[in-house]
Design a protein around this motif. Sequence first.
Motif, PDB file in Angstrom:
ATOM      1  N   SER A  97     -13.322  -8.566   3.179  1.00  0.00           N
ATOM      2  CA  SER A  97     -14.087  -9.787   3.461  1.00  0.00           C
ATOM      3  C   SER A  97     -14.411 -10.586   2.205  1.00  0.00           C
ATOM      4  CB  SER A  97     -15.372  -9.444   4.215  1.00  0.00           C
ATOM      5  OG  SER A  97     -16.177  -8.589   3.442  1.00  0.00           O
ATOM      6  N   VAL A  98     -14.314  -9.954   1.038  1.00  0.00           N
ATOM      7  CA  VAL A  98     -14.556 -10.689  -0.213  1.00  0.00           C
ATOM      8  C   VAL A  98     -13.242 -10.935  -0.950  1.00  0.00           C
ATOM      9  CG1 VAL A  98     -16.953  -9.996  -0.462  1.00  0.00           C
ATOM     10  CG2 VAL A  98     -15.152  -8.550  -1.415  1.00  0.00           C
ATOM     11  N   GLY A 136     -10.084  -3.044   8.722  1.00  0.00           N
ATOM     12  CA  GLY A 136      -9.600  -2.162   7.666  1.00  0.00           C
ATOM     13  C   GLY A 136      -8.672  -2.872   6.711  1.00  0.00           C
ATOM     14  N   ALA A 137      -8.769  -2.510   5.433  1.00  0.00           N
ATOM     15  CA  ALA A 137      -7.947  -3.172   4.410  1.00  0.00           C
ATOM     16  C   ALA A 137      -7.054  -2.212   3.647  1.00  0.00           C
ATOM     17  CB  ALA A 137      -8.834  -3.924   3.420  1.00  0.00           C
ATOM     18  N   ARG A 138      -7.284  -0.904   3.802  1.00  0.00           N
ATOM     19  CA  ARG A 138      -6.550   0.035   2.947  1.00  0.00           C
ATOM     20  C   ARG A 138      -5.673   1.007   3.707  1.00  0.00           C
ATOM     21  NH1 ARG A 138      -9.690   1.569  -2.517  1.00  0.00           N
ATOM     22  NH2 ARG A 138     -11.041  -0.235  -2.721  1.00  0.00           N
ATOM     23  N   LEU A 175       4.674   4.357  11.366  1.00  0.00           N
ATOM     24  CA  LEU A 175       3.997   3.115  10.994  1.00  0.00           C
ATOM     25  C   LEU A 175       3.652   3.171   9.512  1.00  0.00           C
ATOM     26  CD1 LEU A 175       2.931   0.625  12.590  1.00  0.00           C
ATOM     27  CD2 LEU A 175       0.743   1.813  12.692  1.00  0.00           C
ATOM     28  N   GLU A 176       3.896   2.064   8.814  1.00  0.00           N
ATOM     29  CA  GLU A 176       3.597   2.003   7.392  1.00  0.00           C
ATOM     30  C   GLU A 176       2.595   0.886   7.116  1.00  0.00           C
ATOM     31  OE1 GLU A 176       6.841   0.668   4.918  1.00  0.00           O
ATOM     32  OE2 GLU A 176       5.837   1.219   3.047  1.00  0.00           O
ATOM     33  N   TRP A 177       1.477   1.218   6.518  1.00  0.00           N
ATOM     34  CA  TRP A 177       0.543   0.189   6.053  1.00  0.00           C
ATOM     35  C   TRP A 177       1.191  -0.563   4.892  1.00  0.00           C
ATOM     36  CZ3 TRP A 177      -1.782  -0.065   1.158  1.00  0.00           C
ATOM     37  CH2 TRP A 177      -2.740  -1.077   1.006  1.00  0.00           C
ATOM     38  N   VAL A 178       1.102  -1.879   4.903  1.00  0.00           N
ATOM     39  CA  VAL A 178       1.765  -2.710   3.909  1.00  0.00           C
ATOM     40  C   VAL A 178       0.769  -3.340   2.945  1.00  0.00           C
ATOM     41  CG1 VAL A 178       3.148  -4.811   3.587  1.00  0.00           C
ATOM     42  CG2 VAL A 178       3.701  -3.220   5.431  1.00  0.00           C
ATOM     43  N   MET A 213      -8.767  -7.154   7.058  1.00  0.00           N
ATOM     44  CA  MET A 213      -7.532  -7.285   7.834  1.00  0.00           C
ATOM     45  C   MET A 213      -6.388  -6.592   7.104  1.00  0.00           C
ATOM     46  SD  MET A 213      -8.553  -9.247  10.345  1.00  0.00           S
ATOM     47  CE  MET A 213      -6.976  -9.678  11.067  1.00  0.00           C
ATOM     48  N   SER A 214      -5.419  -6.141   7.862  1.00  0.00           N
ATOM     49  CA  SER A 214      -4.251  -5.511   7.272  1.00  0.00           C
ATOM     50  C   SER A 214      -2.972  -5.969   7.944  1.00  0.00           C
ATOM     51  CB  SER A 214      -4.337  -3.983   7.393  1.00  0.00           C
ATOM     52  OG  SER A 214      -5.089  -3.413   6.361  1.00  0.00           O
TER      53      SER A 214
END
Length: 119
Positions: free
Chosen positions: A52-53, A98-100, A44-47, A33-34
């Motif tokens: 999952s781990v 997605g996490a990154r 848009l900026e990913w923060v 998750m993001s």
Amino acid sequence: VQLVESGGGLVQPGGSLRLSCAASGFTFSRTAMSWARQVPGKGLEWVSGIDSVENAYYADTVKGRFTISRDNAKNTVYLQMNSLRPEDTAVYYCTMPGARSVLPGYGSWGQGTQVTVSS
């Protein structure tokens, strides 16, 4: 898939907020998750993201101030935001998978929650 953010609001510089994202419609515990944010007229900026781990990732702009976490029993991901600055003002979105990184139009997105940092 449904993602519902909450917890935004108006806070003074230096203050804190905790955002929540309640998820449903997919296997949450297995999904990265993001959080992303957007200022009107800007990209848009990913923060931050969490896999999952429970490996956590942060943009340089928030590292040391924000903390991402997840509660798989509640299907919820959180973003604890401390030492808030006026430049953190934005609409914050929860997104998967997605996490990154995030890509507009890819995956699923919540409706967003407004965070305003102002005195």
